[in-house]
Design a protein around this motif. Sequence first.
Motif, PDB file in Angstrom:
ATOM      1  N   ARG A  28       0.838  -1.183   0.000  1.00 12.14           N
ATOM      2  CA  ARG A  28       0.000   0.000   0.000  1.00 12.14           C
ATOM      3  C   ARG A  28       0.883   1.247   0.000  1.00 12.14           C
ATOM      4  O   ARG A  28       1.923   1.274   0.662  1.00 12.14           O
ATOM      5  N   ALA A  29       0.473   2.250  -0.747  1.00 10.93           N
ATOM      6  CA  ALA A  29       1.253   3.488  -0.824  1.00 10.93           C
ATOM      7  C   ALA A  29       1.152   4.275   0.477  1.00 10.93           C
ATOM      8  O   ALA A  29       0.135   4.220   1.183  1.00 10.93           O
ATOM      9  N   ILE A  30       2.200   4.978   0.823  1.00  9.04           N
ATOM     10  CA  ILE A  30       2.173   5.885   1.969  1.00  9.04           C
ATOM     11  C   ILE A  30       1.247   7.048   1.613  1.00  9.04           C
ATOM     12  O   ILE A  30       1.372   7.650   0.551  1.00  9.04           O
ATOM     13  N   THR A  31       0.327   7.371   2.493  1.00  9.45           N
ATOM     14  CA  THR A  31      -0.690   8.375   2.178  1.00  9.45           C
ATOM     15  C   THR A  31      -0.089   9.775   2.084  1.00  9.45           C
ATOM     16  O   THR A  31       0.991  10.060   2.641  1.00  9.45           O
ATOM     17  N   ALA A  32      -0.824  10.654   1.420  1.00  7.76           N
ATOM     18  CA  ALA A  32      -0.391  12.049   1.314  1.00  7.76           C
ATOM     19  C   ALA A  32      -0.308  12.698   2.686  1.00  7.76           C
ATOM     20  O   ALA A  32       0.594  13.503   2.960  1.00  7.76           O
ATOM     21  N   LYS A  33      -1.233  12.355   3.576  1.00  6.84           N
ATOM     22  CA  LYS A  33      -1.213  12.919   4.926  1.00  6.84           C
ATOM     23  C   LYS A  33       0.045  12.504   5.679  1.00  6.84           C
ATOM     24  O   LYS A  33       0.687  13.330   6.353  1.00  6.84           O
ATOM     25  N   GLU A  34       0.420  11.237   5.563  1.00  5.93           N
ATOM     26  CA  GLU A  34       1.643  10.761   6.221  1.00  5.93           C
ATOM     27  C   GLU A  34       2.885  11.418   5.618  1.00  5.93           C
ATOM     28  O   GLU A  34       3.822  11.772   6.344  1.00  5.93           O
ATOM     29  N   ARG A  35       2.893  11.577   4.312  1.00  2.00           N
ATOM     30  CA  ARG A  35       4.027  12.212   3.630  1.00  2.00           C
ATOM     31  C   ARG A  35       4.192  13.666   4.083  1.00  2.00           C
ATOM     32  O   ARG A  35       5.305  14.115   4.360  1.00  2.00           O
ATOM     33  N   LEU A  36       3.084  14.373   4.166  1.00  2.00           N
ATOM     34  CA  LEU A  36       3.153  15.767   4.597  1.00  2.00           C
ATOM     35  C   LEU A  36       3.568  15.867   6.059  1.00  2.00           C
ATOM     36  O   LEU A  36       4.402  16.706   6.417  1.00  2.00           O
ATOM     37  N   ALA A  37       3.003  15.012   6.910  1.00  2.00           N
ATOM     38  CA  ALA A  37       3.350  15.044   8.331  1.00  2.00           C
ATOM     39  C   ALA A  37       4.833  14.767   8.545  1.00  2.00           C
ATOM     40  O   ALA A  37       5.504  15.442   9.335  1.00  2.00           O
ATOM     41  N   LEU A  38       5.361  13.782   7.846  1.00  2.00           N
ATOM     42  CA  LEU A  38       6.782  13.460   7.960  1.00  2.00           C
ATOM     43  C   LEU A  38       7.643  14.644   7.539  1.00  2.00           C
ATOM     44  O   LEU A  38       8.610  15.015   8.227  1.00  2.00           O
ATOM     45  N   THR A  39       7.289  15.267   6.424  1.00  2.00           N
ATOM     46  CA  THR A  39       8.075  16.384   5.909  1.00  2.00           C
ATOM     47  C   THR A  39       8.015  17.580   6.854  1.00  2.00           C
ATOM     48  O   THR A  39       9.037  18.231   7.131  1.00  2.00           O
ATOM     49  N   LEU A  40       6.829  17.879   7.367  1.00  2.00           N
ATOM     50  CA  LEU A  40       6.691  18.997   8.292  1.00  2.00           C
ATOM     51  C   LEU A  40       7.473  18.753   9.577  1.00  2.00           C
ATOM     52  O   LEU A  40       8.042  19.687  10.158  1.00  2.00           O
TER      53      LEU A  40
END
Length: 292
Positions: free
Chosen positions: A38-50
């Motif tokens: 399963r792909a990493i969600t956009a929300k998880e990607r943004l949270a990690l980056t922030l």
Amino acid sequence: RKDSAGFRGLLRMTAEEFEFVLSKVAPLITKTHTKLRRAITAKERLALTLRFLATGESFSSLSFQFRIGESTVSMIVSQTCESHLKLTFRNYKGRFSVVLMAVVDASYQFKYVSVGAQGRASDAGVFAESDFKQALDRNLLSIPAAKLLPGSDMEAPFVFLGDDAYPLRSDLMKPFSFRQMDHAQRVFNYRLSRGRRVVENGFGILANRWRVFLSTIMLNPDKVQKVVLACVCLHNYLLVEGSWRNEGQGTMLPLQAGRSGNNSMAAKELRDKLKKYFVTPAGQVPWQDNFI
């Protein structure tokens, strides 16, 4: 409230602000699932980056926190930062380093940013090679027409303010030489510095919220460029007048004295006009003599 405070402490923004940013970048960072995973969600990607931008933590630390491979963390940060650039910045030059030159308005918004000049270059050298200078030289910026100075019959153009490292131009004012200044010159330098501190404080607010700037960024220059520009985009997204006052200590910087460099005759005449105006009843502020 506790949850809200915890969210802000982790990502340096409220949950509502997070959802707003997510709505902007999600179309650019959403990945599709595959048969294998399963792909990493956009929300998880943004949270990690922030989280990376807010703390400057290493990718290995973030890998442990988010349970994602270190190389994947690196890729996500790079791609998510780049997504912010696609939404806002159109013209910037990529070079080998991380020097940041910016124009900041009275509301602490970054109106122009150039990232990537040689690290050993002076401010004047960065300005000389910038597309901002080219736009000034070719009259491509939407600068308002000259107006009368308040309470007087003296007309003056709108100008940018710079410190002593920048050249004196008819559209860019800098301080008088720090040596043997008379009263009016000291007043001019104070008034210019008083306007210029907005820029210094803009950088202070940026670094205080996105604390990745408070330590060495252990990334390649091209990724550092993306990180810097993404932080500037987020800064402009989230800046609400007055909200930065609650971001902690150290965002406000003191005024700086200046020195002069090479000057053109027209720019000298304009600076002298402003110098004289600032000591007239119409142009002075009551407290200026206390700060020179």
